[in-house]
Design an enzyme around this catalytic site. Structure first.
Site, PDB file in Angstrom:
ATOM      1  N   PRO A 274       0.817  -1.213   0.000  1.00 41.26           N
ATOM      2  CA  PRO A 274       0.000   0.000   0.000  1.00 41.26           C
ATOM      3  C   PRO A 274       0.851   1.263   0.000  1.00 41.26           C
ATOM      4  O   PRO A 274       1.891   1.320   0.657  1.00 41.26           O
ATOM      5  CB  PRO A 274      -0.765  -0.112   1.324  1.00 41.26           C
ATOM      6  CG  PRO A 274       0.179  -0.844   2.225  1.00 41.26           C
ATOM      7  CD  PRO A 274       0.887  -1.841   1.337  1.00 41.26           C
ATOM      8  N   GLY A 275       0.429   2.239  -0.749  1.00 36.14           N
ATOM      9  CA  GLY A 275       1.102   3.534  -0.743  1.00 36.14           C
ATOM     10  C   GLY A 275       0.095   4.618  -0.411  1.00 36.14           C
ATOM     11  O   GLY A 275      -0.026   5.068   0.729  1.00 36.14           O
ATOM     12  N   ARG A 276      -0.671   4.983  -1.422  1.00 36.90           N
ATOM     13  CA  ARG A 276      -1.632   6.077  -1.312  1.00 36.90           C
ATOM     14  C   ARG A 276      -2.568   5.956  -0.109  1.00 36.90           C
ATOM     15  O   ARG A 276      -2.836   6.943   0.577  1.00 36.90           O
ATOM     16  CB  ARG A 276      -2.472   6.092  -2.595  1.00 36.90           C
ATOM     17  CG  ARG A 276      -3.399   7.276  -2.742  1.00 36.90           C
ATOM     18  CD  ARG A 276      -4.317   7.067  -3.942  1.00 36.90           C
ATOM     19  NE  ARG A 276      -3.639   6.598  -5.124  1.00 36.90           N
ATOM     20  CZ  ARG A 276      -3.110   7.391  -6.041  1.00 36.90           C
ATOM     21  NH1 ARG A 276      -3.222   8.691  -5.933  1.00 36.90           N
ATOM     22  NH2 ARG A 276      -2.494   6.883  -7.106  1.00 36.90           N
ATOM     23  N   TYR A 316      -2.371  13.979 -14.215  1.00 38.94           N
ATOM     24  CA  TYR A 316      -3.553  13.105 -14.199  1.00 38.94           C
ATOM     25  C   TYR A 316      -4.851  13.901 -14.214  1.00 38.94           C
ATOM     26  O   TYR A 316      -5.931  13.328 -14.106  1.00 38.94           O
ATOM     27  CB  TYR A 316      -3.591  12.230 -12.940  1.00 38.94           C
ATOM     28  CG  TYR A 316      -2.349  11.441 -12.620  1.00 38.94           C
ATOM     29  CD1 TYR A 316      -1.740  10.628 -13.573  1.00 38.94           C
ATOM     30  CD2 TYR A 316      -1.813  11.473 -11.338  1.00 38.94           C
ATOM     31  CE1 TYR A 316      -0.619   9.890 -13.242  1.00 38.94           C
ATOM     32  CE2 TYR A 316      -0.695  10.730 -11.004  1.00 38.94           C
ATOM     33  CZ  TYR A 316      -0.099   9.937 -11.963  1.00 38.94           C
ATOM     34  OH  TYR A 316       1.001   9.202 -11.624  1.00 38.94           O
ATOM     35  N   CYS A 342       5.918  28.341 -16.106  1.00 34.43           N
ATOM     36  CA  CYS A 342       5.584  28.715 -17.478  1.00 34.43           C
ATOM     37  C   CYS A 342       4.999  27.528 -18.240  1.00 34.43           C
ATOM     38  O   CYS A 342       5.603  27.011 -19.177  1.00 34.43           O
ATOM     39  CB  CYS A 342       6.827  29.230 -18.175  1.00 34.43           C
ATOM     40  SG  CYS A 342       7.602  30.530 -17.216  1.00 34.43           S
ATOM     41  N   GLU A 343       3.855  27.046 -17.797  1.00 38.32           N
ATOM     42  CA  GLU A 343       3.131  25.955 -18.437  1.00 38.32           C
ATOM     43  C   GLU A 343       1.647  26.166 -18.134  1.00 38.32           C
ATOM     44  O   GLU A 343       1.296  26.474 -16.995  1.00 38.32           O
ATOM     45  CB  GLU A 343       3.507  24.587 -17.833  1.00 38.32           C
ATOM     46  CG  GLU A 343       4.942  24.184 -17.922  1.00 38.32           C
ATOM     47  CD  GLU A 343       5.324  23.572 -19.256  1.00 38.32           C
ATOM     48  OE1 GLU A 343       4.424  23.221 -20.046  1.00 38.32           O
ATOM     49  OE2 GLU A 343       6.530  23.477 -19.510  1.00 38.32           O
TER      50      GLU A 343
HETATM   51  C1  LIG Z   1       2.810   2.241  -7.260  1.00 34.54           C
HETATM   52  C2  LIG Z   1       2.844   0.848  -6.809  1.00 34.54           C
HETATM   53  C3  LIG Z   1       2.291   0.479  -5.580  1.00 34.54           C
HETATM   54  C4  LIG Z   1       1.553   1.430  -4.680  1.00 34.54           C
HETATM   55  O1  LIG Z   1       0.319   1.796  -5.223  1.00 34.54           O
HETATM   56  P1  LIG Z   1      -0.732   2.632  -4.353  1.00 34.54           P
HETATM   57  O2  LIG Z   1      -1.855   2.853  -5.295  1.00 34.54           O
HETATM   58  O3  LIG Z   1      -0.086   3.896  -3.942  1.00 34.54           O
HETATM   59  O4  LIG Z   1      -1.134   1.796  -3.197  1.00 34.54           O
HETATM   60  C5  LIG Z   1       2.443  -0.831  -5.162  1.00 34.54           C
HETATM   61  N1  LIG Z   1       3.076  -1.759  -5.936  1.00 34.54           N
HETATM   62  C6  LIG Z   1       3.614  -1.438  -7.138  1.00 34.54           C
HETATM   63  C7  LIG Z   1       4.316  -2.477  -7.917  1.00 34.54           C
HETATM   64  C8  LIG Z   1       3.511  -0.131  -7.618  1.00 34.54           C
HETATM   65  O5  LIG Z   1       4.016   0.167  -8.813  1.00 34.54           O
END
Ligand SMILES: *Cc1c(COP(=O)(O)O)cnc(C)c1O
Length: 421
Positions: A274-276, A316, A342-343
């Site tokens: 997990p990231g986001r 995005y 400048c975009e």
């Molecule tokens: C970007 C990525 C994540 C994290 O994705 P989230 O949507 O931020 O949870 C996990 N695994 C891989 C391989 C990724 O490229």
């Protein structure tokens, strides 16, 4: 709920007014409440309690050492995609035995660095990479824990740029080719087949694509078992979505119980990336209005942060809520919030109803904790903002604001250009 709230019309991060931090560190800056980071990590990790699992935080979503350190102390691992991310995670004290390495372009020297660091597993994305991994491992006398990242061909129903699990995407290996490649891998002397991985996309707002993918992976586990290849780890990637605007993503608990229903009895150790969902709503970008402008029926608030600091709206077209740092009774207007770059793609909000801001006002760009600073650049030679972590009523600068000297670090004018003609 995310430890950003108003007290007497002032936006607070935990127990400190955001404007007070702005007064001390200047603008723009990123600010992360420690309590939110911690809570999000724990809620996610606990959603899988009762089943063997490792929560490998996706480093690319927020790569700050302090953030990585916080999760490492909670027993978290890391999902990395480069040698640079490996360097960061090790520096932050992440246990290498909890590091998985994803990405389609791992170079030999990066592979070597990861092997020497004794990471848990490489998520291999092509046959050539598998051969390279075996070759490098042989050269340095190691065995590489390996998963094949399969592409399960499910539609995550998200933005095309962050969708990764469809046949036409560049990621992973077609799930139908996987049995053949696993068989080959199992015969390579320096490959230790350990798992299967997949990551179907980001900002998913339903559990069904995950479940579709899991069912395909379960079939693959069985096929492999029948050919004598045993799988220990199932890496389900990241991708759980968050609320930026009016999305209704599943709560991690809901995702957790759906996963447990499918895999609770499998005996596999699950890996999540997990990231986001952990960092996204645990950070905001604070910027100051420099000028206001009214041109051909359009109102612009020009701020001191730009697309170089937060790229998501530009690339995005993604939505970030904007909130005043100080609430007022000002009239509401329709306006764009734009940066100084400048975009034309340099904007944070378009045609939104908001306060009629004045120069000097502070604005909070919400939900900026993931893919915010980590995607930032120096475009237009803008020093990157500082990052701040708050804990209760204290704040800590966890990355200093860059200076002009930082901008030219490493640049060299060759001698022949130094001579005067
Ligand atoms: C970007 C990525 C994540 C994290 O994705 P989230 O949507 O931020 O949870 C996990 N695994 C891989 C391989 C990724 O490229």
């Amino acid at each position: 709920m995310h430890h950003f709230h108003y007290v007497n019309n002032e936006l607070y991060c935990e127990n400190i007014p955001v404007s007070k931090v702005a007064g001390e560190v200047g603008t723009p800056f990123y600010i992360y409440p420690h309590a939110t980071l911690l809570r999000h990590f724990r809620v996610f990790d606990q959603a899988f309690s009762g089943i063997k699992h490792i929560t490998c935080f996706s480093v690319k979503s927020n790569s700050n050492l302090a953030v990585l350190r916080l999760f490492a102390r909670e027993g978290g691992g890391a999902d990395i995609v480069s040698g640079g991310e490996l360097f960061r995670t090790l520096k932050a004290g992440v246990n290498p035995k909890k590091i998985v390495y994803s990405g389609i372009g791992k170079k030999a020297e990066e592979i070597e660095y990861a092997l020497k660091s004794d990471i848990l597993m490489f998520n291999v994305e092509s046959e050539q990479e598998l051969l390279k991994l075996n070759e490098v491992a042989e050269r340095i006398g190691k065995k590489a824990g390996t998963a094949i990242r399969v592409n399960p061909d499910v539609d995550p129903k998200t933005h095309p740029y962050i969708s990764t699990g469809l046949k036409e995407n560049k990621f992973g290996i077609d799930i139908n080719d996987a049995p053949r490649i696993y068989l080959a891998a199992s015969k390579m002397k320096h490959i230790q087949v350990a798992g299967i991985s997949c990551h179907i996309g980001s900002q998913l707002t339903e559990t069904s694509p995950f479940i579709d993918a899991i069912r395909k992976l379960k079939k693959l586990v069985q096929i492999l078992k029948d050919t004598g290849v045993n799988i220990q780890y199932l890496d389900l990637g990241g991708g759980l979505g968050i609320i930026y605007d009016r999305e209704e993503p599943p709560h991690p608990k809901e995702y957790g119980s759906a996963v447990k229903d499918e895999l609770g009895l499998s005996g596999l150790t699950l890996i999540f990336e997990p990231g986001r969902v952990i960092t996204g709503n645990a950070g905001i970008l604070v910027t100051k209005v420099v000028y206001t402008k009214f041109a051909s029926q359009k109102r612009f608030f020009i701020v001191d942060s730009g697309m170089n600091d937060l790229m998501r709206p530009s690339i995005y077209n993604s939505f970030h809520a904007v909130q005043p740092v100080t609430l007022s009774n000002r009239q509401k207007v329709k306006a764009d919030i734009v940066g100084p770059i400048c975009e034309s793609g340099d904007f944070f909000a378009k045609n939104r109803e908001m306060d009629s801001f004045e120069p000097g006002d502070l604005i909070a760009i919400m939900s900026a904790g993931a893919y915010g600073f980590s995607m930032s650049s120096n475009y237009n030679s803008r020093p990157r903002p500082c990052e701040v972590m708050v804990r209760d009523d204290q704040f800590y600068i966890i990355r200093e604001r860059e200076t002009y000297e930082d901008l030219v670090r490493g640049e060299v004018i060759p001698d022949f250009l130094m001579e005067n003609e």
